[in-house]
Design a protein around this motif. Structure first.
Motif, short mmCIF file in Angstrom:
data_model
loop_
_atom_site.label_atom_id
_atom_site.label_comp_id
_atom_site.label_asym_id
_atom_site.label_seq_id
_atom_site.Cartn_x
_atom_site.Cartn_y
_atom_site.Cartn_z
N ALA A 8 0.86 -1.18 0.00
CA ALA A 8 0.00 0.00 0.00
C ALA A 8 0.89 1.23 0.00
O ALA A 8 1.76 1.38 0.86
N ILE A 9 0.70 2.10 -0.98
CA ILE A 9 1.45 3.35 -1.07
C ILE A 9 0.56 4.45 -0.51
O ILE A 9 -0.50 4.75 -1.06
N LEU A 10 1.00 5.02 0.61
CA LEU A 10 0.21 6.01 1.33
C LEU A 10 0.80 7.40 1.16
O LEU A 10 1.97 7.54 0.81
N GLY A 11 0.00 8.40 1.44
CA GLY A 11 0.48 9.77 1.41
C GLY A 11 -0.65 10.73 1.13
O GLY A 11 -1.72 10.32 0.68
N PRO A 12 -0.42 12.01 1.37
CA PRO A 12 -1.47 13.01 1.16
C PRO A 12 -1.75 13.23 -0.32
O PRO A 12 -0.95 12.86 -1.19
N SER A 13 -2.87 13.87 -0.60
CA SER A 13 -3.23 14.20 -1.98
C SER A 13 -2.16 15.10 -2.58
O SER A 13 -1.64 15.99 -1.92
N GLY A 14 -1.84 14.84 -3.85
CA GLY A 14 -0.90 15.68 -4.57
C GLY A 14 0.57 15.36 -4.36
O GLY A 14 1.44 16.01 -4.94
N ILE A 15 0.88 14.33 -3.58
CA ILE A 15 2.28 14.00 -3.29
C ILE A 15 2.94 13.23 -4.43
O ILE A 15 4.16 13.19 -4.55
N GLY A 16 2.14 12.57 -5.29
CA GLY A 16 2.70 11.82 -6.41
C GLY A 16 2.37 10.34 -6.42
O GLY A 16 2.96 9.57 -7.18
N LYS A 17 1.41 9.93 -5.61
CA LYS A 17 1.05 8.51 -5.52
C LYS A 17 0.56 7.97 -6.86
O LYS A 17 1.02 6.93 -7.32
N SER A 18 -0.38 8.69 -7.48
CA SER A 18 -0.93 8.23 -8.75
C SER A 18 0.12 8.28 -9.85
O SER A 18 0.16 7.41 -10.73
N THR A 19 1.00 9.27 -9.81
CA THR A 19 2.09 9.36 -10.78
C THR A 19 2.99 8.14 -10.66
O THR A 19 3.37 7.53 -11.66
N LEU A 20 3.34 7.77 -9.43
CA LEU A 20 4.17 6.59 -9.21
C LEU A 20 3.47 5.33 -9.72
O LEU A 20 4.10 4.48 -10.38
N LEU A 21 2.17 5.21 -9.48
CA LEU A 21 1.44 4.03 -9.94
C LEU A 21 1.41 3.97 -11.46
O LEU A 21 1.55 2.90 -12.05
N ARG A 22 1.25 5.11 -12.12
CA ARG A 22 1.25 5.14 -13.59
C ARG A 22 2.61 4.71 -14.15
O ARG A 22 2.68 4.03 -15.17
N ILE A 23 3.68 5.08 -13.46
CA ILE A 23 5.02 4.63 -13.87
C ILE A 23 5.13 3.12 -13.70
O ILE A 23 5.60 2.41 -14.59
N LEU A 24 4.68 2.61 -12.55
CA LEU A 24 4.72 1.17 -12.30
C LEU A 24 3.89 0.40 -13.32
O LEU A 24 4.26 -0.70 -13.73
N ALA A 25 2.77 1.01 -13.75
CA ALA A 25 1.88 0.35 -14.72
C ALA A 25 2.43 0.40 -16.14
O ALA A 25 1.91 -0.27 -17.02
N GLY A 26 3.47 1.21 -16.35
CA GLY A 26 4.00 1.36 -17.71
C GLY A 26 3.23 2.38 -18.53
O GLY A 26 3.44 2.50 -19.73
N LEU A 27 2.33 3.15 -17.90
CA LEU A 27 1.54 4.15 -18.61
C LEU A 27 2.30 5.46 -18.76
O LEU A 27 1.95 6.28 -19.61
N ASP A 28 3.29 5.68 -17.91
CA ASP A 28 4.12 6.89 -17.99
C ASP A 28 5.56 6.43 -18.10
O ASP A 28 6.12 5.86 -17.17
N ARG A 29 6.15 6.67 -19.26
CA ARG A 29 7.54 6.25 -19.50
C ARG A 29 8.51 7.43 -19.49
O ARG A 29 9.69 7.26 -19.75
N ASN A 30 7.99 8.61 -19.19
CA ASN A 30 8.80 9.81 -19.19
C ASN A 30 9.36 10.08 -17.79
O ASN A 30 8.87 10.94 -17.05
N PHE A 31 10.36 9.28 -17.40
CA PHE A 31 11.00 9.42 -16.10
C PHE A 31 12.46 8.99 -16.23
O PHE A 31 12.83 8.32 -17.19
N GLN A 32 13.25 9.37 -15.25
CA GLN A 32 14.64 8.93 -15.21
C GLN A 32 14.70 7.69 -14.34
O GLN A 32 14.24 7.69 -13.20
#
Length: 196
Positions: free
Chosen positions: A30-54
């Motif tokens: 479970a990835i926890l944290g307040p709104s706007g911290i980047g949880k959904s962004t991290l999940l999109r990277i893990l899902a392969g939906l966002d490939r624009n990262f280092q």
């Protein structure tokens, strides 16, 4: 699945800092944290939906995702909302609808279903895809407390039955705890993972 993230930025602003995470079949996080911290962004990277990262993401696990909204096809009935996206046969779709408490709703369109039923349909669709890992982005948001509790319990039952792993994004630590998920908290600027 393994992620070795060095950085993720939007418009030149670093949102996520160095993060290492690995999850396999049967493991729950479970990835926890307040709104706007980047949880959904991290999940999109893990899902392969966002490939624009280092960094680097590795793994050939079969993934399925449950989004914050059910993301259903409004012009198709409930059964087609499972068979079309997953490619599974009608029998498999009917079985997963039954496991999700939707037996008898196969011919209904999303507009004819309550939000709780739509969320159960989205969950049935994800499991019908036969994932090694289920990615869930606040799937119980906007549900009343009683319905959310039932959905968490249903998710746990379906995970137990399928043997799939789980990466759950939530702001509610009780949801992760109810699913026996290892808690990791995103905090700081840029955000990094801390063990809860």
């Amino acid at each position: 699945m393994r992620l070795d993230l060095q950085a993720k930025s939007f418009a030149g602003k670093e949102i996520l800092g160095p993060i290492e995470i690995s999850v396999g079949r049967g493991e729950r996080v479970a990835i926890l944290g307040p709104s706007g911290i980047g949880k959904s962004t991290l999940l999109r990277i893990l899902a392969g939906l966002d490939r624009n990262f280092q960094g680097r993401r590795d793994g050939d696990e079969r993934l399925a995702m449950v989004f914050q909204e059910p993301v259903l096809l409004p012009w198709r009935d409930a059964l087609a909302n499972i068979t079309i996206p997953t490619g599974c046969d009608r029998k498999t779709a009917i079985e997963w609808m039954g496991r999700a408490g939707l037996a008898g709703h196969e011919a209904k369109f999303p507009r004819q279903m309550s939000l709780g039923q739509q969320r159960r349909l989205a969950l049935a669709r994800a499991f019908a895809a036969g994932p090694d890992i289920l990615l869930a982005d606040e799937p119980y948001a906007s549900l009343d407390a009683e319905t959310a509790t039932r959905m968490v319990s249903l998710t746990g039952e379906l995970l137990d039955r399928s043997g799939a792993g789980l990466i759950l994004v939530t702001h509610d630590p009780n949801e992760g705890a109810a699913l026996e998920a290892r808690a990791l908290r995103l905090s700081g600027t840029p955000a990094r993972l801390q063990k809860d």
